[in-house]
Design an enzyme around this catalytic site. Structure first.
Site, PDB file in Angstrom:
ATOM      1  N   GLU A 120       1.176   5.586  -9.574  1.00  0.00           N
ATOM      2  CA  GLU A 120       0.366   4.956  -9.728  1.00  0.00           C
ATOM      3  C   GLU A 120      -0.786   5.172 -10.438  1.00  0.00           C
ATOM      4  O   GLU A 120      -0.584   6.317 -10.765  1.00  0.00           O
ATOM      5  CB  GLU A 120      -0.037   4.224  -8.498  1.00  0.00           C
ATOM      6  N   LYS A 175      -4.065   3.244   3.512  1.00  0.00           N
ATOM      7  CA  LYS A 175      -5.244   3.975   3.008  1.00  0.00           C
ATOM      8  C   LYS A 175      -5.555   5.175   3.677  1.00  0.00           C
ATOM      9  O   LYS A 175      -6.871   4.372   4.291  1.00  0.00           O
ATOM     10  CB  LYS A 175      -5.851   2.427   2.686  1.00  0.00           C
ATOM     11  N   ARG A 230      -2.668  -4.507   5.980  1.00  0.00           N
ATOM     12  CA  ARG A 230      -2.817  -3.118   5.478  1.00  0.00           C
ATOM     13  C   ARG A 230      -3.682  -2.261   6.405  1.00  0.00           C
ATOM     14  O   ARG A 230      -2.958  -1.391   6.315  1.00  0.00           O
ATOM     15  CB  ARG A 230      -2.857  -3.049   4.248  1.00  0.00           C
TER      16      ARG A 230
HETATM   17  C1  PLP Z   1      -4.518   4.696  -4.421  1.00  0.00           C
HETATM   18  C2  PLP Z   1      -4.862   2.976  -4.596  1.00  0.00           C
HETATM   19  N1  PLP Z   1      -4.118   2.799  -5.478  1.00  0.00           N
HETATM   20  C3  PLP Z   1      -3.600   1.071  -5.281  1.00  0.00           C
HETATM   21  C4  PLP Z   1      -5.104   0.127  -5.903  1.00  0.00           C
HETATM   22  C5  PLP Z   1      -5.248  -1.265  -5.701  1.00  0.00           C
HETATM   23  O1  PLP Z   1      -5.748  -1.729  -4.462  1.00  0.00           O
HETATM   24  P1  PLP Z   1      -6.201  -3.241  -4.313  1.00  0.00           P
HETATM   25  O2  PLP Z   1      -5.613  -4.061  -4.871  1.00  0.00           O
HETATM   26  O3  PLP Z   1      -5.596  -3.330  -2.997  1.00  0.00           O
HETATM   27  O4  PLP Z   1      -7.306  -2.470  -4.290  1.00  0.00           O
HETATM   28  C6  PLP Z   1      -5.871   1.181  -4.715  1.00  0.00           C
HETATM   29  C7  PLP Z   1      -7.306   0.726  -4.025  1.00  0.00           C
HETATM   30  O5  PLP Z   1      -7.453  -0.182  -2.981  1.00  0.00           O
HETATM   31  C8  PLP Z   1      -6.227   2.044  -4.695  1.00  0.00           C
HETATM   32  O6  PLP Z   1      -6.738   3.067  -3.472  1.00  0.00           O
END
Ligand code: PLP
Length: 345
Positions: free
Chosen positions: A224, A188, A86
């Site tokens: 989300e 991210k 990612r």
């Molecule tokens: C905006 C956002 N959505 C979702 C997630 C959840 O992702 P993950 O399960 O890979 O931690 C995160 C955290 O990483 C996030 O910052």
């Protein structure tokens, strides 16, 4: 900034989610078109030019993952290869040179090993949180990608998300957008989080635990939850999580999709979750590395409050998903092939 107290003095049951300056971090530099080998350092301060693109134009991305202490005292990582991948994708979106994925995982392991005393004991629910971070640096002023980059991975012990058992919390929709469909939502990158500070703050001031973003085109479907992905369990036992080009592809979410289908025997799909069709869900939750799985007690939209399973108790399906996921992460439940990587200390 004071260095962290010795691990032997930490009260593992009293940890929150706070920065701590641990003894070691990984640091690598990109110059003249290539990454150096990088290595561990004790210096937690970055020395960068005032012309760094990360400072002006947000050329910065990051990751978040955890190391877990198992019952036999060993340490393991949950799907670190997925974080490496990612971050590679986030780098491509911001025209940054990805750090090689295999070296990313090696560096994560080196940081865990060097700070192994700070991985909380099994049974406390605590973990060692790892923060890989890449920034554009060097002397720049125009809006163009930097020629030089820093990649670092630092770590800190964090506490169990739930101190006294899982309790649902209340959420509210936002009129703000976190990201656009063709923007950077699926990456991210720092800018997404800067944009989320104001809506998050408004929700907290109104007494909600976090904000739920709707799609940036029609504000009609759920995208989300703050910094976690949304999922719901329908009344006919289907696990549904939104599919959208502007949400972060959560590694926890993809893991739950798989576990819901293969371990709990549910139908599991990515689809549309209409804000006016919440009655079809008997349970709902937020999932992510930090949030693990957080039951959503209620969701308020335009002043109307919708209660899912209960405002005080976690529903049975979410509880089962939580036990399965955390059981795998802490080594008590057999993991699907390739999900767990041991850290040799
Ligand atoms: C905006 C956002 N959505 C979702 C997630 C959840 O992702 P993950 O399960 O890979 O931690 C995160 C955290 O990483 C996030 O910052």
């Amino acid at each position: 900034m004071a260095k962290a107290q010795p691990a032997s003095e930490i009260d593992w049951n009293d940890l929150g989610f706070d920065y701590m300056d641990l003894p070691y971090r990984f640091l690598a530099h990109y110059e003249n078109g290539k990454w150096d080998e990088g290595g561990l350092t004790e210096d937690s301060t970055l020395h960068i030019s005032e012309g760094s693109t990360a400072l002006h134009y947000g050329q910065a991305d990051f990751e978040g993952l955890k190391a877990y202490r198992t019952k036999d005292g060993s340490i393991q990582l949950f799907r670190p290869d997925q974080n490496a991948k990612r971050m590679h994708n986030s780098c491509e979106r911001l025209l940054m040179p990805a750090f090689p994925e295999d070296k990313f995982v090696e560096a994560v392991k080196a940081v865990v090993k060097a700070n192994a005393d700070y991985v909380p004991p099994y049974g406390t629910g605590g973990t060692l949180y790892l923060r890989p971070l890449m920034i554009g640096v060097g002397g720049n002023i125009g809006v163009h990608p930097a020629q030089e980059y820093i990649f670092t991975i630092f770590a800190m012990p964090v506490g169990a998300y739930y101190k006294g058992g899982m309790t649902p919390t209340n959420y509210v929709t936002s009129d703000y957008d976190r990201a656009a469909h063709k923007g950077t939502g699926q990456s991210k990158v720092g800018g997404n989080y800067a944009a989320s500070l104001l809506p998050g703050d408004e929700a907290h001031k109104q007494g909600y635990s976090d904000v739920i973003y709707l799609d940036p085109v029609n504000h009609q479907t759920i995208e989300e939850v703050g910094s976690a992905n949304f999922f719901g369990i329908t009344k006919d036992d289907e696990f549904i999580t939104p599919k959208s080009p502007s949400i972060l592809p959560s590694i926890t979410k993809f893991s739950l999709l798989w576990l819901a289908e293969n371990r709990l025997g549910l139908k599991a799909t990515q689809g549309v979750v209409d804000i006016d069709d919440l009655d079809k869900f008997k349970e709902a939750g937020a999932c992510g590395t930090a949030a693990v799985i957080s039951p959503i007690g209620s969701l308020t939209h335009h002043g109307k409050k919708h209660v899912f399973y209960s405002e005080t108790e976690v529903g049975p399906t979410i509880k089962k998903l939580y036990d399965t996921l955390t059981g795998i992460q802490f080594g008590d439940v057999e993991a699907p092939e390739g999900w767990i990587q041991k850290v040799e200390v």
